[in-house]
Design a protein around this motif. Sequence first.
Motif, mmCIF file in Angstrom:
data_model
loop_
_atom_site.group_PDB
_atom_site.id
_atom_site.type_symbol
_atom_site.label_atom_id
_atom_site.label_comp_id
_atom_site.label_asym_id
_atom_site.label_seq_id
_atom_site.Cartn_x
_atom_site.Cartn_y
_atom_site.Cartn_z
ATOM 1 N N PHE A 45 0.885 -1.154 0.000
ATOM 2 C CA PHE A 45 0.000 0.000 0.000
ATOM 3 C C PHE A 45 0.935 1.220 0.000
ATOM 4 O O PHE A 45 1.875 1.271 0.807
ATOM 5 C CB PHE A 45 -0.865 -0.018 1.260
ATOM 6 N N HIS A 47 1.101 5.454 0.200
ATOM 7 C CA HIS A 47 0.488 6.780 0.366
ATOM 8 C C HIS A 47 1.501 7.807 -0.119
ATOM 9 O O HIS A 47 2.575 7.965 0.493
ATOM 10 C CB HIS A 47 0.140 7.042 1.836
ATOM 11 N N TYR A 68 -1.296 11.566 11.147
ATOM 12 C CA TYR A 68 -1.365 11.020 9.785
ATOM 13 C C TYR A 68 -0.895 12.130 8.839
ATOM 14 O O TYR A 68 -1.637 13.075 8.562
ATOM 15 C CB TYR A 68 -2.802 10.626 9.439
ATOM 16 N N GLU A 70 -0.694 12.602 5.811
ATOM 17 C CA GLU A 70 -1.504 12.918 4.619
ATOM 18 C C GLU A 70 -2.703 13.820 4.976
ATOM 19 O O GLU A 70 -3.440 14.277 4.111
ATOM 20 C CB GLU A 70 -1.959 11.627 3.941
ATOM 21 N N TRP A 71 -2.903 14.042 6.281
ATOM 22 C CA TRP A 71 -3.999 14.899 6.749
ATOM 23 C C TRP A 71 -3.548 16.325 7.063
ATOM 24 O O TRP A 71 -4.321 17.109 7.621
ATOM 25 C CB TRP A 71 -4.624 14.288 8.018
ATOM 26 N N HIS A 124 -6.078 11.102 -2.760
ATOM 27 C CA HIS A 124 -6.405 11.018 -1.335
ATOM 28 C C HIS A 124 -7.379 12.136 -0.979
ATOM 29 O O HIS A 124 -7.913 12.820 -1.863
ATOM 30 C CB HIS A 124 -5.119 11.076 -0.490
ATOM 31 N N HIS A 125 -7.601 12.356 0.312
ATOM 32 C CA HIS A 125 -8.634 13.329 0.731
ATOM 33 C C HIS A 125 -8.342 14.742 0.220
ATOM 34 O O HIS A 125 -9.265 15.546 0.094
ATOM 35 C CB HIS A 125 -8.728 13.395 2.262
ATOM 36 N N TYR A 167 -6.432 3.216 -4.525
ATOM 37 C CA TYR A 167 -7.147 3.836 -3.405
ATOM 38 C C TYR A 167 -7.811 5.090 -4.012
ATOM 39 O O TYR A 167 -7.170 5.836 -4.771
ATOM 40 C CB TYR A 167 -6.137 4.227 -2.328
ATOM 41 N N TRP A 222 -9.852 0.497 -3.764
ATOM 42 C CA TRP A 222 -9.889 0.577 -2.293
ATOM 43 C C TRP A 222 -10.500 1.941 -1.970
ATOM 44 O O TRP A 222 -9.830 2.959 -1.940
ATOM 45 C CB TRP A 222 -8.472 0.467 -1.726
ATOM 46 N N ASP A 224 -12.334 4.686 0.435
ATOM 47 C CA ASP A 224 -12.004 4.955 1.828
ATOM 48 C C ASP A 224 -13.105 5.721 2.557
ATOM 49 O O ASP A 224 -13.486 6.819 2.168
ATOM 50 C CB ASP A 224 -10.707 5.782 1.895
ATOM 51 N N TRP A 226 -15.056 5.506 6.870
ATOM 52 C CA TRP A 226 -14.975 4.787 8.137
ATOM 53 C C TRP A 226 -16.241 5.104 8.917
ATOM 54 O O TRP A 226 -17.227 5.538 8.321
ATOM 55 C CB TRP A 226 -13.696 5.140 8.899
ATOM 56 N N ARG A 259 -15.059 -0.605 2.583
ATOM 57 C CA ARG A 259 -14.949 0.763 3.123
ATOM 58 C C ARG A 259 -15.468 1.800 2.136
ATOM 59 O O ARG A 259 -15.365 2.984 2.349
ATOM 60 C CB ARG A 259 -13.521 1.065 3.574
ATOM 61 N N ASP A 280 -8.035 0.822 10.242
ATOM 62 C CA ASP A 280 -6.572 0.992 10.153
ATOM 63 C C ASP A 280 -5.863 0.108 11.170
ATOM 64 O O ASP A 280 -6.184 0.162 12.361
ATOM 65 C CB ASP A 280 -6.209 2.449 10.462
ATOM 66 N N TRP A 302 0.594 7.112 7.541
ATOM 67 C CA TRP A 302 0.475 6.490 6.202
ATOM 68 C C TRP A 302 1.359 7.244 5.215
ATOM 69 O O TRP A 302 2.195 6.668 4.538
ATOM 70 C CB TRP A 302 -0.986 6.486 5.744
HETATM 71 O O1 FHN Z 1 -8.091 9.109 6.524
HETATM 72 C C1 FHN Z 1 -7.515 7.987 5.884
HETATM 73 C C2 FHN Z 1 -6.055 7.891 6.191
HETATM 74 O O2 FHN Z 1 -5.390 9.037 5.748
HETATM 75 C C3 FHN Z 1 -5.463 6.650 5.504
HETATM 76 O O3 FHN Z 1 -5.590 6.756 4.091
HETATM 77 C C4 FHN Z 1 -6.216 5.418 6.003
HETATM 78 C C5 FHN Z 1 -5.719 4.157 5.327
HETATM 79 O O4 FHN Z 1 -6.514 3.081 5.771
HETATM 80 N N1 FHN Z 1 -7.643 5.576 5.702
HETATM 81 C C6 FHN Z 1 -8.268 6.728 6.324
HETATM 82 C C7 FHN Z 1 -8.343 6.591 7.831
HETATM 83 O O5 FHN Z 1 -8.881 5.328 8.158
#
Ligand code: FHN
Length: 453
Positions: A45, A47, A68, A70-71, A124-125, A167, A222, A224, A226, A259, A280, A302
């Motif tokens: 995986f 990121h 994290y 990436e956030w 990503h986000h 992803y 994948w 994403d 939650w 997910r 996660d 990540w």
């Molecule tokens: O917010 C995302 C996080 O940055 C990362 O990508 C994970 C990977 O499973 N998924 C989210 C948080 O569960």
Amino acid sequence: MKRRDFIKTTSLASGMMLMGGLDTFALDSSSPITSWFEDSRFGMFIHFGLYSIPAGEWKGKIMPRNWYAEWIRMQHNWPNNPGIAKKEYDELIKQFNPTNFDARQWISEAKDAGMKYFLITSKHHDGFALWHSKADDYNISKTPFERDMLRELVDACNEFDMKYGFYYSHWLDWGHKGGALPPWDQLKDKQPSQKEFDKYWNQKCLPQVRELASEYKPSFFWFDSWSEIADQPYVTEAKIDELISTVKRIDKSCLINSRIGTKWLHSKKDSVVDYLSMGDNEFPKKAISKPWETSGTMNHSWGFHKHDFHWKSSADMLRLLIDNASRGGNFQLNIGPMGDGQFPTASIKRLREIGAWLDVNGEAIYNTRRAEIREPKWGRITQSKDGNTLYLFVYNPLEYDEIFVPRFRREPQSATILENGQTLVARAFNRGTYIEMPDYGVDQNITVIKVKY
Ligand code: FHN
């Protein structure tokens, strides 16, 4: 002194009186489209994106909350006034130029680590796409790097015969006015209207997923989300059905994970997805019959985080892989490449240690299924798809003079240590098999024994 450890004969031994040697039976519960996924067991995986440049720190401040990296776009200044203004964050676009990125190097590292498939954050986000998307300009073509990173990775995966998937953040998208923001109270007045989200959904999300599915031809997605998704108004069941059918209309064998709509995780609705994604670093303690995976980090973050030194050991990560495989699941191990496109040294070291162990013991992981045997205290068990071979993973082997494997009544043909071929004394007794353990340990403190019946 080694502790003798006998496992109580399971109640099943008295119950299940199947004919033939094995009380268990071939367990290939795969559907035609998921069998490659279950056979693979282990994937990489990745990121990687704009966030890999700041790497967890913004204007000298380490990001708070869950580290994290990436956030960082949303977590800088959290909790009071969270987030970096898009204009300021987008300065990263001018800096994005991973000069040491080499798709073939990434994929060969995955292959050498014993990984059978590759997964990358296509978007990503933060909403930034790593391919030349025609659906939305917020993408890699606008950077000094310019090249289509996904295309180069897809070409490398095809060259190395590696399955690949994407992803895609379908719910949160901070690069589009209509994309959802993190479901935090502080942001509730800044969330998009339903109309704005629908615009994002129809003008960016669906067209981009269509692009990816039709032009890059992944074997899986994948998506994403939650737990909170159950409490948000945007990604409705109708939209999830629409997203699934968008992919399946292009390639019905392209796998989709749970997910996409977390509230369906382990629920009746999971029949509409092809495999279950855990939370996660969530490693279930029991077997799950549907194909499933855990995505886990090598350290904490990540995306690459320059201050995250919490690296797990290869021995610990191997046990996570073995635990999941013995319960019918996969392990997708994450790498967060640095801003220049190179893997961190600590990641490379662990990939190569894991790869060396799998070079010798991979037969006990790949193409296996969970064994219908109660999990022993001495370790874990997988079985071949035809049910005629068991693989025993004895954790901390020096603690045992012998181990007991319940539910086998016929004499095993052979019991050998995979690493060195040593034949062990194995005898059927008390509706099971006793195996005498050697008085030495093997690599990573895990002895793998192949028992043929
Ligand atoms: O917010 C995302 C996080 O940055 C990362 O990508 C994970 C990977 O499973 N998924 C989210 C948080 O569960």
